[in-house]
Design an enzyme around this catalytic site. Structure first.
Site, PDB file in Angstrom:
ATOM      1  N   THR A  95      -7.778 -10.232   4.064  1.00  0.00           N
ATOM      2  CA  THR A  95      -7.561 -10.972   5.306  1.00  0.00           C
ATOM      3  C   THR A  95      -6.874 -10.006   6.276  1.00  0.00           C
ATOM      4  O   THR A  95      -5.724  -9.627   6.055  1.00  0.00           O
ATOM      5  CB  THR A  95      -6.673 -12.211   5.069  1.00  0.00           C
ATOM      6  OG1 THR A  95      -5.454 -11.825   4.422  1.00  0.00           O
ATOM      7  CG2 THR A  95      -7.393 -13.233   4.192  1.00  0.00           C
ATOM      8  N   TYR A 144       0.819  -1.204   0.000  1.00  0.00           N
ATOM      9  CA  TYR A 144       0.000   0.000   0.000  1.00  0.00           C
ATOM     10  C   TYR A 144       0.858   1.260   0.000  1.00  0.00           C
ATOM     11  O   TYR A 144       0.410   2.315  -0.461  1.00  0.00           O
ATOM     12  CB  TYR A 144      -0.940   0.029   1.210  1.00  0.00           C
ATOM     13  CG  TYR A 144      -1.659  -1.279   1.473  1.00  0.00           C
ATOM     14  CD1 TYR A 144      -1.943  -2.169   0.442  1.00  0.00           C
ATOM     15  CD2 TYR A 144      -2.049  -1.637   2.761  1.00  0.00           C
ATOM     16  CE1 TYR A 144      -2.580  -3.371   0.679  1.00  0.00           C
ATOM     17  CE2 TYR A 144      -2.695  -2.830   3.011  1.00  0.00           C
ATOM     18  CZ  TYR A 144      -2.948  -3.705   1.975  1.00  0.00           C
ATOM     19  OH  TYR A 144      -3.584  -4.891   2.221  1.00  0.00           O
ATOM     20  N   ASP A 153      -3.554  -8.623   2.235  1.00  0.00           N
ATOM     21  CA  ASP A 153      -3.285  -9.139   3.571  1.00  0.00           C
ATOM     22  C   ASP A 153      -2.983  -7.942   4.464  1.00  0.00           C
ATOM     23  O   ASP A 153      -1.924  -7.346   4.358  1.00  0.00           O
ATOM     24  CB  ASP A 153      -2.105 -10.117   3.558  1.00  0.00           C
ATOM     25  CG  ASP A 153      -1.958 -10.856   4.879  1.00  0.00           C
ATOM     26  OD1 ASP A 153      -2.970 -11.348   5.392  1.00  0.00           O
ATOM     27  OD2 ASP A 153      -0.827 -10.936   5.385  1.00  0.00           O
ATOM     28  N   GLU A 154      -3.887  -7.592   5.319  1.00  0.00           N
ATOM     29  CA  GLU A 154      -3.984  -6.372   6.125  1.00  0.00           C
ATOM     30  C   GLU A 154      -4.832  -5.360   5.347  1.00  0.00           C
ATOM     31  O   GLU A 154      -4.871  -5.345   4.121  1.00  0.00           O
ATOM     32  CB  GLU A 154      -2.630  -5.785   6.502  1.00  0.00           C
ATOM     33  CG  GLU A 154      -1.778  -6.704   7.377  1.00  0.00           C
ATOM     34  CD  GLU A 154      -2.494  -7.191   8.645  1.00  0.00           C
ATOM     35  OE1 GLU A 154      -3.440  -6.516   9.113  1.00  0.00           O
ATOM     36  OE2 GLU A 154      -2.125  -8.256   9.167  1.00  0.00           O
ATOM     37  N   GLU A 155      -5.489  -4.526   6.103  1.00  0.00           N
ATOM     38  CA  GLU A 155      -6.504  -3.625   5.544  1.00  0.00           C
ATOM     39  C   GLU A 155      -5.887  -2.576   4.627  1.00  0.00           C
ATOM     40  O   GLU A 155      -4.953  -1.871   5.019  1.00  0.00           O
ATOM     41  CB  GLU A 155      -7.231  -2.924   6.695  1.00  0.00           C
ATOM     42  CG  GLU A 155      -8.324  -1.972   6.246  1.00  0.00           C
ATOM     43  CD  GLU A 155      -8.976  -1.256   7.418  1.00  0.00           C
ATOM     44  OE1 GLU A 155      -9.728  -0.299   7.168  1.00  0.00           O
ATOM     45  OE2 GLU A 155      -8.718  -1.653   8.575  1.00  0.00           O
TER      46      GLU A 155
END
Length: 265
Positions: free
Chosen positions: A240, A197, A215-217
């Site tokens: 997730t 990100y 994987d992670e917001e």
């Protein structure tokens, strides 16, 4: 020699002592089987997950199985839960199924019948490398001067394309894979790209994808860009994560209206 004891028993006695007690004509067959067992343990991580029986039988992981199953019905899915419950394992397991075309007999989720293009992304370059990359591809290794991955992750070693042009590394980030080719059951080749990100929304622009796994917001703008990347392929997005950011916009996207602030009004 058709069977050998479990590796744990051999390790307790010691390989050298075990071999010394064997008849001469059984030594080489034993060593060959031992090497095969060690390779299966080292490179067979995918096949060891969600077994039919035993202490880790998949019947004990109902939420994981539900996450897989509803992929056949929904284009967007979120496995939102606490730490250390196997969210990343679920995401990497499903990503491996789609990239390779090797679905277990019990699979009820979405199936892609040919090679796919996928992205897997984490919060930072470092977490993408240390968590997602290790889970899918294994650890860094070298062949002469060439830097490779050792195939001890979920994607089987023999399916990883590591010839010239099939594995590239991200510029400016130590030991982070950019893209890698994965051999698909159909005979074609899937493509996996790793992102973070911190690269920003712009890095998620461009070509269409069949699968994007967060994987992670992710930030909302990154998530919105991912939706566009999967629109033309009728692809899907998996998330997730543990909701460490609280009642964020992305979290609210996956909550029933009555659980949102203000009751969804």
């Amino acid at each position: 020699m058709s069977n050998i004891p479990p590796l744990e028993m051999i390790e307790k006695v010691g390989v050298e002592a075990f071999v010394a007690a064997l008849p001469d004509d059984q030594v080489e067959p034993f060593l060959q089987q031992l090497r095969a067992l060690e390779d299966a343990e080292k490179f067979g991580k995918f096949n060891a997950l969600f077994p039919d029986y035993g202490p880790l039988a998949r019947t004990g992981y109902s939420k994981h199985l539900e996450f897989f199953r509803v992929g056949a019905m929904y284009r967007e899915r979120c496995f939102m839960a606490g730490n250390r419950v196997g969210k990343t394992v679920a995401g990497s397991y499903e990503a491996t199924c789609h990239l390779t075309g090797n679905y277990p007999p019990w699979w009820e989720g979405r199936v892609f019948h040919g090679p796919i293009k996928a992205w897997a992304a984490g919060k930072t370059n470092e977490t993408t490398r240390d968590i997602i990359q290790v889970e899918l591809l294994g650890n860094i290794t070298f062949s002469g001067q060439r830097k490779l991955v050792d195939g001890t992750g979920l994607i089987p070693f023999h399916l990883l394309g590591m010839d010239q042009g099939q594995l590239s590394w991200k510029a400016g980030v130590a030991d982070l894979v950019d893209t890698i080719k994965v051999r698909h059951k159909s005979g074609g080749v899937s493509e996996l790209g790793l992102k973070s990100y911190q690269q920003g929304r712009g890095s998620f622009e461009g070509t269409a994808r069949h699968l994007i796994w967060f994987d992670e917001e992710p930030p909302l703008d990154v998530y919105g860009e991912a939706l566009m990347r999967t629109a033309t392929t009728k692809g899907m997005i998996m998330l997730t994560f543990t909701p460490l950011e609280g009642m964020s916009d992305v979290v609210q996207e996956f909550l029933p209206r009555e659980m949102r602030p203000g009751g969804g009004m």
